[in-house]
Every structure is written in C-alpha cells, then in structure tokens.
Write an enzyme that holds these catalytic residues in place. Structure first.
Site, PDB file in Angstrom:
ATOM      1  N   GLU A 132       0.851  -1.190   0.000  1.00  0.00           N
ATOM      2  CA  GLU A 132       0.000   0.000   0.000  1.00  0.00           C
ATOM      3  C   GLU A 132       0.886   1.240   0.000  1.00  0.00           C
ATOM      4  OE1 GLU A 132      -3.680   1.804   2.669  1.00  0.00           O
ATOM      5  OE2 GLU A 132      -2.134   0.628   3.671  1.00  0.00           O
ATOM      6  N   LYS A 176      -9.560   1.347  -2.501  1.00  0.00           N
ATOM      7  CA  LYS A 176      -9.780   0.823  -1.154  1.00  0.00           C
ATOM      8  C   LYS A 176     -11.184   1.171  -0.661  1.00  0.00           C
ATOM      9  CE  LYS A 176      -7.535   1.114   3.406  1.00  0.00           C
ATOM     10  NZ  LYS A 176      -6.416   1.802   4.112  1.00  0.00           N
ATOM     11  N   CYS A 184      -5.095  -3.211   2.812  1.00  0.00           N
ATOM     12  CA  CYS A 184      -4.873  -2.933   4.233  1.00  0.00           C
ATOM     13  C   CYS A 184      -6.107  -3.132   5.116  1.00  0.00           C
ATOM     14  CB  CYS A 184      -4.283  -1.539   4.384  1.00  0.00           C
ATOM     15  SG  CYS A 184      -3.391  -1.292   5.946  1.00  0.00           S
TER      16      CYS A 184
END
Length: 273
Positions: free
Chosen positions: A40, A112, A153
């Site tokens: 990330e 995300k 994440c």
C-alpha cells in the site's frame, strides 16, 4: 510458479520511491518471478497532508505509475502495484491499486473500500476519510498467479469482501498494507491466515516496514499464506525483495478436502429474540 514481494519503507519523495520500485521490478524478473506484489502507498507515504498535496496528482500524471508500467514492460513481468495516492476528478483522493501486465498495460484498478478511521491506545489517531473517498466496487482479474482479488490494508478486517471475491472465483487474495506496529503485532498474522482458510485461497500481503520519513512506523512481515493457512513466506522487518513458490493446484485440493466455497449459504435475516 514463483512470485515476488517487495517490502518497502516508502518515504515522502515519489521519485525515490519510483527508483526503488523500478529496481524491484527488474530484480523480481531476474529472480524468476512471474509477478511482483508491492505494498500500500508504494509511491508516497506522508502523513503531512499539506506537504503531500503537491505530490498527489491524477492517475494520468502520476510518475510512479508510469515508471512501474515502463519497468514491467521492459523486463516482461506482471506487477500488482499495491496502491498509490491519486487525485480524483472531484478533488477527493483515492487509495488505488493497479494490476499491470507484462506489456505494461493496466488490467485492473481497485480503490480501497474500507477507510482507516481509528484512535489507537498508543495515542495514534488516523482519519483516512478526511481526505480519501472509499471505493464502491470489488474487482477480480486474471493473472499468471490465478484469478486475483485485490484488497488494501484495512479491508482485511471485513471478511464479507473476501467471501464475495472467492465466490466470484478468486484463488489469490492480495492485501498490500501499511499496518501500524501495534495493530500488526496483535492482528496481522491472525487475520491473514483466517482470510486464507475461510476462502481456501492463497493470500499475498506485501507490506510497508520500518521508520518512515513522515514519522510513522510500520510493522512489516510481508506474508504469503497457502489455502490451508500455512505461512510460506514471512519477510520479518527488513526492507527488500522476497520470493515464494505457489502451486495453483493447491486451491482445488484444499477445496475438495474442506469444500467451504460449495457449502456457503445465503445468510438469513437475524431474528431478535
């Protein structure tokens, strides 16, 4: 097949990060990997949003993305560029990952979905949603490693996303991350192994590590986990390149032994007694 993971200590200078990524692409190909996975925020990790603003641009103008695409095409390797900070047309930011093929073409993008808004016992406070807009779509893409479901994440804590991806056919789940040290030590290995076992799929998690120029510290321990939940690679805390061998046939074998995908059922509404 062989895959490579880059464990980075990304800083506040995109040009320096691009140099690290270019070298990793070349080294991964030289090491026999068919695909490289990066963390990330590979292009910029900067908690100072005023300073970072000058370096965050639209996708078409991002020099890190262009550098990785060129490097992938030069050596003929696929790359999952874990994520970059990019500016959307509406002015909000996106935490966006890319799957790039061996000709340098973008095969998939993923924004995300789950944003990290937490207050930790250490006193750290994070408000990703203050600048970033969450994504609204899961993505599945064919790669040399198999059908890949990219996530990022904090998505790791939401198993419904991984169920949707494995229902759609994913046999590899990627989780590029910049986990904090407290949450990493408590939950990183546990959650990643759980996602692999639940989906009977490989999990590939390239991570940020160490002390960063913006003052944060990340946990490292980039992992590759097989569909049985066994850890095939744990890179510890050192930045660098790691390799793992994965056998796509292992997915079918595990799903035959414990057919969790076939046994899934729609969840009925909860009755409150």
């Amino acid at each position: 097949m062989r895959i490579a993971l880059l464990q980075m200590t990304s800083g506040v200078d995109p040009a320096a990060n691009a140099d690290t990524l270019r070298k990793a692409v070349a080294d991964a190909a030289a090491g026999g990997a068919a695909m490289l996975f990066t963390p990330e925020m590979s292009g910029l990790l900067d908690r100072d949003r005023a300073r970072a603003a000058a370096s965050i641009v639209a996708e078409d103008d991002d020099r890190v993305l262009a550098a990785v695409r060129e490097a992938a095409a030069t050596v003929g390797i696929w790359v999952h560029l874990g994520s970059l900070a990019l500016r959307r047309p509406d002015g909000r930011l996106a935490n966006r990952g890319f799957v790039i093929d061996d000709a340098g073409e973008i095969r998939a993008r993923y924004d995300k979905i789950h944003l990290f808004d937490v207050d930790l016992p250490t006193g750290e406070s994070w408000r990703e949603s203050a600048a970033y807009a969450g994504g609204d779509a899961a993505v599945l893409v064919d790669t040399p490693a198999g059908p890949l479901g990219p996530t990022i994440c904090y998505d790791l804590r939401f198993p419904d996303l991984y169920r949707a991806l494995s229902d759609a056919g994913a046999t590899v789940l990627s989780v590029p991350a910049a986990f904090t040290r407290p949450t990493g030590a408590a939950h990183w290995h546990l959650l990643l192994r759980a996602r692999a076992i639940e989906a009977a799929a490989f999990v590939v998690a390239a991570a940020q590590t160490g002390e960063h120029a913006d003052g944060r510290a990340t946990y490292g321990h980039s992992l590759v986990i097989d569909p049985w939940g066994e850890v095939l690679l744990d890179m510890g805390e050192e930045a660098g390149l790691g390799f793992a061998e994965i056998d796509p046939a292992a997915v079918a074998s595990v799903r035959e032994r414990i057919p969790v995908i076939a046994h899934r059922r729609p969840i009925p509404a909860v009755t409150v007694a």
